[in-house]
Design a protein around this motif. Structure first.
Motif, PDB file in Angstrom:
ATOM      1  N   PRO A  17       7.885   0.913 -14.842  1.00  0.00           N
ATOM      2  CA  PRO A  17       7.616  -0.482 -14.345  1.00  0.00           C
ATOM      3  C   PRO A  17       7.725  -0.655 -13.021  1.00  0.00           C
ATOM      4  N   VAL A  18       6.965  -1.099 -12.191  1.00  0.00           N
ATOM      5  CA  VAL A  18       6.956  -1.521 -10.716  1.00  0.00           C
ATOM      6  C   VAL A  18       6.411  -2.578 -10.644  1.00  0.00           C
ATOM      7  N   LEU A  19       7.371  -3.741 -10.082  1.00  0.00           N
ATOM      8  CA  LEU A  19       6.866  -4.833  -9.746  1.00  0.00           C
ATOM      9  C   LEU A  19       7.055  -5.231  -8.326  1.00  0.00           C
ATOM     10  N   CYS A  20       5.979  -5.972  -7.876  1.00  0.00           N
ATOM     11  CA  CYS A  20       5.994  -6.091  -6.372  1.00  0.00           C
ATOM     12  C   CYS A  20       5.835  -7.692  -6.159  1.00  0.00           C
ATOM     13  N   GLY A  21       6.847  -8.500  -5.501  1.00  0.00           N
ATOM     14  CA  GLY A  21       6.827  -9.715  -5.425  1.00  0.00           C
ATOM     15  C   GLY A  21       6.365  -9.936  -4.087  1.00  0.00           C
ATOM     16  N   GLU A  23       1.089  -1.048  -0.018  1.00  0.00           N
ATOM     17  CA  GLU A  23      -0.039  -0.068   0.152  1.00  0.00           C
ATOM     18  C   GLU A  23       1.086   1.080   0.085  1.00  0.00           C
ATOM     19  N   LEU A  24       1.939   1.424   0.676  1.00  0.00           N
ATOM     20  CA  LEU A  24       3.015   2.405   0.674  1.00  0.00           C
ATOM     21  C   LEU A  24       3.458   2.674  -0.434  1.00  0.00           C
ATOM     22  N   ILE A  25       3.885   1.396  -1.375  1.00  0.00           N
ATOM     23  CA  ILE A  25       4.486   1.716  -2.595  1.00  0.00           C
ATOM     24  C   ILE A  25       3.309   2.053  -3.508  1.00  0.00           C
ATOM     25  N   ALA A  26       2.111   1.668  -3.414  1.00  0.00           N
ATOM     26  CA  ALA A  26       1.136   2.214  -4.336  1.00  0.00           C
ATOM     27  C   ALA A  26       1.026   3.496  -4.188  1.00  0.00           C
ATOM     28  N   ARG A  27       0.780   4.037  -3.109  1.00  0.00           N
ATOM     29  CA  ARG A  27       0.475   5.616  -2.807  1.00  0.00           C
ATOM     30  C   ARG A  27       1.597   6.286  -3.070  1.00  0.00           C
ATOM     31  N   ALA A  28       3.142   5.952  -2.887  1.00  0.00           N
ATOM     32  CA  ALA A  28       4.137   6.601  -3.163  1.00  0.00           C
ATOM     33  C   ALA A  28       4.144   6.762  -4.775  1.00  0.00           C
ATOM     34  N   VAL A  29       3.888   5.752  -5.326  1.00  0.00           N
ATOM     35  CA  VAL A  29       3.650   5.747  -7.307  1.00  0.00           C
ATOM     36  C   VAL A  29       2.705   6.685  -7.499  1.00  0.00           C
ATOM     37  N   ILE A  30       1.504   6.753  -6.949  1.00  0.00           N
ATOM     38  CA  ILE A  30       0.384   7.702  -7.317  1.00  0.00           C
ATOM     39  C   ILE A  30       0.782   9.069  -6.870  1.00  0.00           C
ATOM     40  N   ASP A  31       1.472   9.501  -5.847  1.00  0.00           N
ATOM     41  CA  ASP A  31       1.697  10.687  -5.260  1.00  0.00           C
ATOM     42  C   ASP A  31       2.585  11.265  -6.126  1.00  0.00           C
ATOM     43  N   ARG A  32       3.717  10.653  -6.609  1.00  0.00           N
ATOM     44  CA  ARG A  32       4.833  11.169  -7.487  1.00  0.00           C
ATOM     45  C   ARG A  32       4.506  11.121  -9.022  1.00  0.00           C
ATOM     46  N   ARG A  67      -9.828  -2.264  -0.902  1.00  0.00           N
ATOM     47  CA  ARG A  67      -9.200  -1.082  -0.853  1.00  0.00           C
ATOM     48  C   ARG A  67      -7.866  -1.024  -1.286  1.00  0.00           C
ATOM     49  N   ARG A  68      -7.005  -1.880  -0.738  1.00  0.00           N
ATOM     50  CA  ARG A  68      -5.593  -2.028  -1.151  1.00  0.00           C
ATOM     51  C   ARG A  68      -5.571  -2.298  -2.792  1.00  0.00           C
ATOM     52  N   ILE A  69      -6.318  -3.386  -3.136  1.00  0.00           N
ATOM     53  CA  ILE A  69      -6.187  -3.877  -4.539  1.00  0.00           C
ATOM     54  C   ILE A  69      -6.760  -2.709  -5.277  1.00  0.00           C
ATOM     55  N   ALA A  70      -7.392  -1.896  -5.060  1.00  0.00           N
ATOM     56  CA  ALA A  70      -7.990  -0.840  -5.947  1.00  0.00           C
ATOM     57  C   ALA A  70      -6.721   0.205  -5.891  1.00  0.00           C
ATOM     58  N   LEU A  71      -6.016   0.505  -4.881  1.00  0.00           N
ATOM     59  CA  LEU A  71      -4.692   1.298  -4.798  1.00  0.00           C
ATOM     60  C   LEU A  71      -3.756   0.751  -5.917  1.00  0.00           C
ATOM     61  N   ILE A  72      -3.650  -0.621  -5.672  1.00  0.00           N
ATOM     62  CA  ILE A  72      -2.459  -1.276  -6.681  1.00  0.00           C
ATOM     63  C   ILE A  72      -2.869  -1.112  -8.007  1.00  0.00           C
ATOM     64  N   ALA A  73      -4.183  -1.323  -8.498  1.00  0.00           N
ATOM     65  CA  ALA A  73      -4.750  -1.114  -9.777  1.00  0.00           C
ATOM     66  C   ALA A  73      -4.417   0.280 -10.371  1.00  0.00           C
ATOM     67  N   GLN A  74      -4.540   1.304  -9.341  1.00  0.00           N
ATOM     68  CA  GLN A  74      -4.724   2.798  -9.614  1.00  0.00           C
ATOM     69  C   GLN A  74      -3.174   3.176  -9.883  1.00  0.00           C
ATOM     70  N   ALA A  75      -2.360   2.785  -9.171  1.00  0.00           N
ATOM     71  CA  ALA A  75      -0.974   2.939  -9.538  1.00  0.00           C
ATOM     72  C   ALA A  75      -0.326   2.063 -10.704  1.00  0.00           C
ATOM     73  N   GLY A  76      -0.879   1.050 -11.152  1.00  0.00           N
ATOM     74  CA  GLY A  76      -0.240   0.349 -12.198  1.00  0.00           C
ATOM     75  C   GLY A  76       0.873  -0.517 -11.773  1.00  0.00           C
ATOM     76  N   LEU A  77       0.652  -0.936 -10.576  1.00  0.00           N
ATOM     77  CA  LEU A  77       1.690  -1.818 -10.298  1.00  0.00           C
ATOM     78  C   LEU A  77       1.406  -3.486 -10.832  1.00  0.00           C
ATOM     79  N   SER A  78       2.644  -4.173 -11.150  1.00  0.00           N
ATOM     80  CA  SER A  78       2.412  -5.532 -11.340  1.00  0.00           C
ATOM     81  C   SER A  78       2.821  -6.440 -10.021  1.00  0.00           C
ATOM     82  N   VAL A  79       2.058  -7.610 -10.143  1.00  0.00           N
ATOM     83  CA  VAL A  79       2.315  -8.336  -9.012  1.00  0.00           C
ATOM     84  C   VAL A  79       3.002  -9.817  -9.336  1.00  0.00           C
TER      85      VAL A  79
END
Length: 426
Positions: free
Chosen positions: A260-264, A246-255, A279-291
């Protein structure tokens, strides 16, 4: 990804092939007849590129493949070629993630260039035999506060192997740095600059470190400055308090980061309370993260105690896919402290993921998770079969995805090796 050269040819028709629908960009215009998770017909190659799939009875063929399966090459989005094949010498018999980290650290003191080269080469040979052509390996980046640009020995050895394997496998190196070290912006920038100068990916291990948010935000900042892809080992545990993704998603969105950002791992995402998970998955989708889900090591290490585990430890794969998140499967650790078994084989990893996550047949549906979708997670374009040159494509000795993933049939030939150039050149 570098592809094999194909001579200038007239049309070449390979008879009776089966192509997984999931690896075709436009199945309606490509042609062929639908057979469960595949399209069947004659594969037409024109000037070295895939042109169409024609009706099985509609054309003369140059070579009849007898119904064999044709796929893109596979992709390994997450492995550790610096640690693999060490289990037989470890003073470790299975335990928690922390115990595995400690055991591997003790073994690391004995690593030499020859030892690293031998084990990593064995891993690359396994990947080649498995049909993988793009690989990302994580490499521990030792924290040296007064010399953040010191290049680890393993990074140097893997760099040599990258060069030696060029043209066969594209190897990406991702630094694995403790996230708390990256909370120092000067250190973070120095590491990022060093990695950018030698070619690599900026990565970190994010768990419950108190300064994780500052470290994550610094990583996003310096990745944008130095044009680096990001890769995080994150939330590798089941505690609800782990919030790194969640912190990664918020940082990516804020900046407004677009790289490409991959989260394992993201293990606890599968066991969080439903509202928090959504809620967390919605943030991941908004940030465009891959998992990337890592079934073998997560099944082995998560929910470990004195009895039989009750939780699988896999991330919320179905829910992420349902939200439009790009999801891949990775092999992760092979025969080391984090997983004592395994082989570097994306097909085997996909099989484990299908079982662990209860992904239903038809099995060909999930092939992009170790092919085109896995490549996208690494920032690599792997064309679908109908938009590909013939050179990279593989022909397997089975007509069925189930046999390919089950391990009963894993021998392949390159598509162009089957065609006799002397017979088909103008």
């Amino acid at each position: 990804m570098k592809t094999a050269a194909v001579p200038k040819q007239r049309n070449v028709t390979l008879g009776n092939v089966r192509v997984p629908v999931s690896l075709v960009a436009d199945a309606q215009t490509f042609g062929g007849r639908r057979e469960r998770d595949c399209l069947a017909g004659h594969l037409v190659i024109r000037d070295g590129r895939i042109a169409a799939l024609t009706d099985s009875g509609a054309a003369d063929v140059d070579v009849d493949l007898g119904g064999m399966l044709v796929t893109t090459p596979f992709v390994e989005p997450h492995c550790h070629l610096d640690k693999c094949f060490t289990i037989e010498r470890l003073d470790f018999s299975g335990g928690s993630l922390a115990e595995a980290i400690a055991a591997q650290a003790r073994d690391k003191r004995a690593w030499t260039r020859d030892d690293l080269r031998m084990r990593a080469t064995r891993g690359l040979e396994e990947l080649w035999q498995a049909g993988a052509r793009v690989v990302r390996t994580h490499i521990d980046w030792d924290v040296v506060a007064d010399d953040p640009t010191r290049i680890p020995c393993a990074w140097q050895v893997l760099g040599e192997l990258c060069a030696e394997w060029r043209g066969r496998i594209t190897v990406q190196r991702s630094a694995l740095v403790p996230i708390d070290a990256m909370a120092d912006i000067a250190y973070a920038d120095a590491v990022a600059r060093a990695i950018a100068s030698i070619g690599g990916v900026l990565g970190a291990f994010v768990f419950d470190q108190p300064s994780r948010n500052a470290g994550i935000r610094n990583m996003v900042r310096v990745a944008m400055t130095h044009d680096l892809a990001l890769d995080f080992h994150v939330d590798e545990g089941l505690a609800p308090s782990l919030d790194g993704i969640e912190l990664i998603a918020r940082a990516v969105i804020d900046r407004g980061h677009r790289g490409p950002v991959l989260c394992g791992h993201a293990c606890n995402l599968g066991s969080l309370e439903a509202d928090t998970r959504h809620r967390r998955i919605a943030l991941i989708a908004q940030a465009g993260l891959s998992v990337v889900s890592l079934p073998s090591s997560n099944l082995y290490l998560q929910d470990r105690g004195v009895g039989t585990p009750r939780q699988r430890g896999l991330t919320a794969i179905k829910e992420l896919l349902g939200a439009g998140v790009n999801v891949a499967f990775g092999t992760d650790n092979v025969q080391d402290a984090f997983c004592p078994l395994g082989v570097h084989n994306p097909a085997a990893t996909l099989a484990a993921g299908i079982i662990g996550a209860h992904l239903a047949p038809p099995l060909g549906t999930w092939l992009p998770m170790v092919a085109t979708d896995a490549a996208a997670a690494l920032g690599v374009q792997l064309p679908c079969i109908d938009r590909s040159a013939a050179g990279p494509l593989l022909v397997w000795d089975t007509p069925h995805v189930s046999a390919l993933l089950s391990g009963s049939s894993r021998r392949w030939r390159s598509l162009t090796s089957i065609v006799d150039p002397a017979r088909i050149l103008r």
